[in-house]
Design a protein around this motif. Structure first.
Motif, PDB file in Angstrom:
ATOM      1  N   GLU A 105      15.517  19.727  19.928  1.00  0.00           N
ATOM      2  CA  GLU A 105      15.638  18.283  19.738  1.00  0.00           C
ATOM      3  C   GLU A 105      16.417  17.654  20.893  1.00  0.00           C
ATOM      4  O   GLU A 105      16.002  16.633  21.470  1.00  0.00           O
ATOM      5  CB  GLU A 105      16.339  17.993  18.410  1.00  0.00           C
ATOM      6  N   GLU A 106      17.550  18.254  21.240  1.00  0.00           N
ATOM      7  CA  GLU A 106      18.328  17.706  22.351  1.00  0.00           C
ATOM      8  C   GLU A 106      17.592  17.880  23.671  1.00  0.00           C
ATOM      9  O   GLU A 106      17.650  17.008  24.541  1.00  0.00           O
ATOM     10  CB  GLU A 106      19.698  18.381  22.429  1.00  0.00           C
ATOM     11  N   LEU A 107      16.876  18.981  23.808  1.00  0.00           N
ATOM     12  CA  LEU A 107      16.105  19.212  25.025  1.00  0.00           C
ATOM     13  C   LEU A 107      15.094  18.092  25.236  1.00  0.00           C
ATOM     14  O   LEU A 107      14.950  17.563  26.337  1.00  0.00           O
ATOM     15  CB  LEU A 107      15.387  20.563  24.947  1.00  0.00           C
ATOM     16  N   THR A 108      14.402  17.700  24.159  1.00  0.00           N
ATOM     17  CA  THR A 108      13.412  16.615  24.260  1.00  0.00           C
ATOM     18  C   THR A 108      14.065  15.326  24.721  1.00  0.00           C
ATOM     19  O   THR A 108      13.534  14.601  25.566  1.00  0.00           O
ATOM     20  CB  THR A 108      12.725  16.405  22.902  1.00  0.00           C
ATOM     21  N   LYS A 109      15.256  15.029  24.189  1.00  0.00           N
ATOM     22  CA  LYS A 109      15.958  13.799  24.574  1.00  0.00           C
ATOM     23  C   LYS A 109      16.390  13.850  26.044  1.00  0.00           C
ATOM     24  O   LYS A 109      16.260  12.853  26.775  1.00  0.00           O
ATOM     25  CB  LYS A 109      17.177  13.598  23.685  1.00  0.00           C
ATOM     26  N   VAL A 110      16.900  14.992  26.484  1.00  0.00           N
ATOM     27  CA  VAL A 110      17.361  15.132  27.874  1.00  0.00           C
ATOM     28  C   VAL A 110      16.198  14.966  28.847  1.00  0.00           C
ATOM     29  O   VAL A 110      16.289  14.247  29.850  1.00  0.00           O
ATOM     30  CB  VAL A 110      18.052  16.495  28.071  1.00  0.00           C
ATOM     31  N   LEU A 111      15.074  15.605  28.532  1.00  0.00           N
ATOM     32  CA  LEU A 111      13.911  15.506  29.412  1.00  0.00           C
ATOM     33  C   LEU A 111      13.407  14.069  29.494  1.00  0.00           C
ATOM     34  O   LEU A 111      13.076  13.567  30.580  1.00  0.00           O
ATOM     35  CB  LEU A 111      12.796  16.432  28.931  1.00  0.00           C
ATOM     36  N   ALA A 112      13.355  13.391  28.347  1.00  0.00           N
ATOM     37  CA  ALA A 112      12.873  12.008  28.331  1.00  0.00           C
ATOM     38  C   ALA A 112      13.821  11.098  29.111  1.00  0.00           C
ATOM     39  O   ALA A 112      13.378  10.217  29.867  1.00  0.00           O
ATOM     40  CB  ALA A 112      12.726  11.524  26.886  1.00  0.00           C
TER      41      ALA A 112
END
Length: 721
Positions: free
Chosen positions: A703-710
């Motif tokens: 979940e945090e990975l998705t936010k960081v990438l975006a």
């Protein structure tokens, strides 16, 4: 000793970074020999094609005959084996072979005729234009004295379409100018030549400018001739490939009344005759040099003046009297000319060369020395005074003072950012200081000369001067007082007018000083840049500074050297890199001991730690690399205001990458977050965000990975780069 294919390919790859010379030639020939032994036909073909270009553009075109002939025969036997792309390269190289054949008197004219016919046949078979064929027919005719036929070929060429096999917009006019000059059509030669000097070709403008020197002088355009000489010489002075062009510049010295400059060029470049590019260029240089020497003897009474030659590749020609060298070179030029006449069936070459050697001034002398010209300078009267003092001291017979004043003027011109003039002044000063045996003064002036060359776009020339300076090792002479330590073996006659009355001269200006050996080593390392030699020079500088107690400069040099050396691709590490790593380990063990790192050297210590860790990572010594980066981080934490603070992000990112490789996911994530927090614009933290993303993926924080990438505009695919 046999070699594997992998070893051969690595050796071949290494040749691309080698300077032109015997070592590169030997490496290429070794690769070819072993490739043939292993039956690597395609590889041997590719290496020979590359070697043909190397040999042709150096001083060894005779080697190109062999590699080209092998490739042509191999391609004719099995064209499908090598591909159609190679045909174009072979047809291009055909032009080189035709050009070179006529420069060797031992090669029969029929061979050149046959080669031209074969070239035309292949060009027609491929549907190519006859533009290049006509050009080279013109060059062939010109070389045997048939200048009218040569011009006819050029006129026909002008009506023929160009194509991809035509020479460039610089080289076609250059060859035509040769014929026009031979016909005495100076105005046309100047018009055609000057329109092509900015062609972008690597052979220009030096070829065209050298060919235009005589037309300029005969047309009363002395200043344009001087400008052409300067521009041409800057491009030819470091490459024996340009021996023929250098000959034309020597003739310019005769025609323009600059015999002193001609003697200087002979001293500097006579060693090129030890490996002449072709017999034709050997003959031309010998004849032009003989012209300078003979006129200097006849007009100035310089027959007993002794010329001294620099050491080249460990050898030095003995001191030689002008009169003796004139006889030697005249006989050498005429001997080669007679061989050409026998081959050509006429006296064209001997007549031409005798004309060169009997040449004299054209019109009024055109001053070339920086000490004889008006200069625009921000330093105004101070510089003008130095230039005037050179003339005054020379007239008074104070040759030592005049030479040292020349050096001071060169330094002033360098400070005034008149780099071309500074180089000219330093060249003259070095020559006079060498003649007087003032070794340390000459060495100090060479430091000025090297920097002037570099600032004027001659980095390679500047580096060569520094290498020679280091090889000569004048620092020992300085410790003994810096006086004359290498006097000439025989007295040098000097023409000094009797001063009436004796002038009162001002005090000598401050001459340039000789920097320390480590300073010169450090400068050379920086100029050489990325690579093993630059790193080796930096290491030598670091050790020299350390021995002199100049710790901060030593650490700076060591850090630069570590960053300059390419990474090793496997253990064990040896050579220069091994020495660098051992030096760094010793230095760091001392600095990181109980006493702590002194504030003034924190920045340079951090640089060493970063570069050292990079090399350790390259050979898989990850734990050691992480330790070094942690030490750098700790130093920066303890000294937050140091000038190395801007490297904090680099240290954190490098540390995080190593931690990730070691499986320390938590440590990598912490390092990445700390690096991002340092940035004023965290949304632009691409490298740091990738590191964080990799750490988040490794611990399954999707979940945090998705936010960081975006947030950072990254895709998941970026994590695999």
């Amino acid at each position: 000793m046999s070699r594997t294919e992998k070893e051969l390919r690595r050796l071949y790859d290494s040749t691309f970074g080698m300077p032109t010379g015997a070592a590169k030639f030997a490496a290429l020939e070794e690769v070819i020999r072993h490739a043939d032994a292993l039956g690597l036909v395609e590889f041997a073909f590719d290496v020979r094609m590359s070697a043909t270009s190397v040999f042709q553009h150096s001083w060894a075109p005779e080697k190109a005959f062999l590699t080209f002939s092998w490739c042509l025969a191999a391609y004719d036997r099995e064209p499908h084996r090598f591909g159609s792309g190679h045909e174009h390269t072979l047809l291009w190289q055909f032009k080189w072979m035709v050009y070179s054949v006529y420069q060797y008197p031992e090669i029969p004219l029929q061979r050149g005729t046959d080669l031209l016919a074969d070239m035309e046949r292949r060009y027609r078979r491929g549907g190519h234009s006859m533009h290049a064929v006509l050009q080279h027919r013109g060059e062939a005719a010109q070389s045997i004295g048939e200048v009218e036929r040569a011009q006819a070929h050029y006129e026909e060429m002008a009506l023929t379409r160009r194509d991809a096999l035509s020479d460039c917009a610089g080289c076609v006019p250059s060859s035509q100018v040769q014929t026009l000059v031979a016909l005495g059509r100076d105005e046309e030669a100047i018009r055609i030549g000057e329109s092509a000097v900015r062609s972008g070709c690597t052979e220009q403008p030096q070829l065209i400018y050298s060919e235009l020197l005589l037309p300029f002088l005969r047309s009363g355009l002395g200043e344009r001739a001087v400008e052409a000489h300067r521009a041409a010489y800057r491009r030819i002075r470091d490459n024996p490939h340009h021996l023929g062009e250098l000959a034309l510049n020597l003739l310019f010295c005769v025609h323009s009344g600059n015999l002193g400059r001609g003697l200087d060029l002979i001293e500097r470049h006579l060693s090129w005759l030890d490996r002449p590019r072709t017999p034709l260029t050997e003959m031309e240089f010998a004849a032009a040099a003989a012209a300078v020497l003979s006129r200097s003897q006849e007009q100035n009474g310089d027959g007993d003046v002794v010329l001294r030659f620099p050491t080249v590749e460990g050898t030095r020609r003995p001191d030689t009297r002008v009169a003796d060298l004139a006889v030697e070179l005249r006989e050498r030029a005429l001997g080669i000319a007679e061989r050409f006449d026998a081959r050509n069936g006429n006296t064209h070459q001997s007549t031409r060369i005798r004309g060169w050697m009997d040449a004299g001034p054209i019109g009024e002398p055109t001053p070339l020395s920086v000490f004889e010209r008006d200069l625009n300078s921000r330093r105004g009267e101070g510089l003008r005074g130095l230039l005037d003092q050179v003339a005054a001291r020379t007239a008074a017979g104070d040759l030592t003072g005049a030479a040292r004043t020349r050096a001071a003027a060169a330094a002033a011109l360098l400070a005034d950012e008149q780099y071309a003039e500074a180089a000219e002044a330093a060249e003259e000063a070095v020559r006079e200081l060498d003649r007087l045996g003032l070794t340390v003064d000459a060495a100090a002036c060479r430091w000025v000369l090297a920097r002037a060359y570099r600032m004027h776009g001659g980095s390679g020339t500047g580096a060569r001067v520094l290498r020679d300076l280091l090889d000569a090792d004048p620092w020992g002479q300085e410790l003994r007082g810096g006086g004359p330590v290498a006097p000439l073996s025989v007295p040098v006659p000097v023409r000094v007018p009797e001063p009436e009355p004796e002038p009162v001269l001002p005090s000598l200006p401050s001459a340039p000083s000789l920097p320390s050996r480590p300073e010169v080593e450090a400068a050379l390392g920086r100029w050489l840049g990325y690579g093993s030699e630059g790193a080796a020079r930096g290491l030598a500088a670091a050790r020299g500074f350390a021995a002199a107690g100049r710790e901060e400069e030593g650490l700076t040099a060591l850090g630069e050297a570590l960053a300059r050396h390419p990474d090793a691709d496997a253990e064990p590490v040896d050579g220069v890199l091994a020495d660098l790593l051992e030096e760094a380990r010793t230095v760091l063990d001392r600095l990181l001991g109980a006493a702590g790192v002194p504030g003034p050297v924190v920045a340079s210590t951090v640089v060493i730690l970063i570069a050292y860790a990079e090399h350790l990572r390259a050979v898989g010594r990850l734990e050691e690399a992480a330790d070094r980066l942690r030490a750098a981080r700790a130093l920066l934490d303890a000294h937050p205001d140091t000038e190395a603070a801007e490297r904090r992000g680099t240290v954190l990112t490098d540390l995080g990458e190593v931690q990730l490789q070691l499986g320390d996911v938590a440590g990598a994530e912490e390092s990445a977050r700390a690096a991002i927090a340092l940035l004023d614009e965290p949304d632009e933290a691409w490298e740091e965000a990738l590191l964080l993303g990799k750490a988040l993926r490794a611990r399954g924080a999707e979940e945090e990975l998705t936010k960081v990438l975006a947030y950072h505009g990254l895709d998941r695919e970026d994590l695999d780069d």
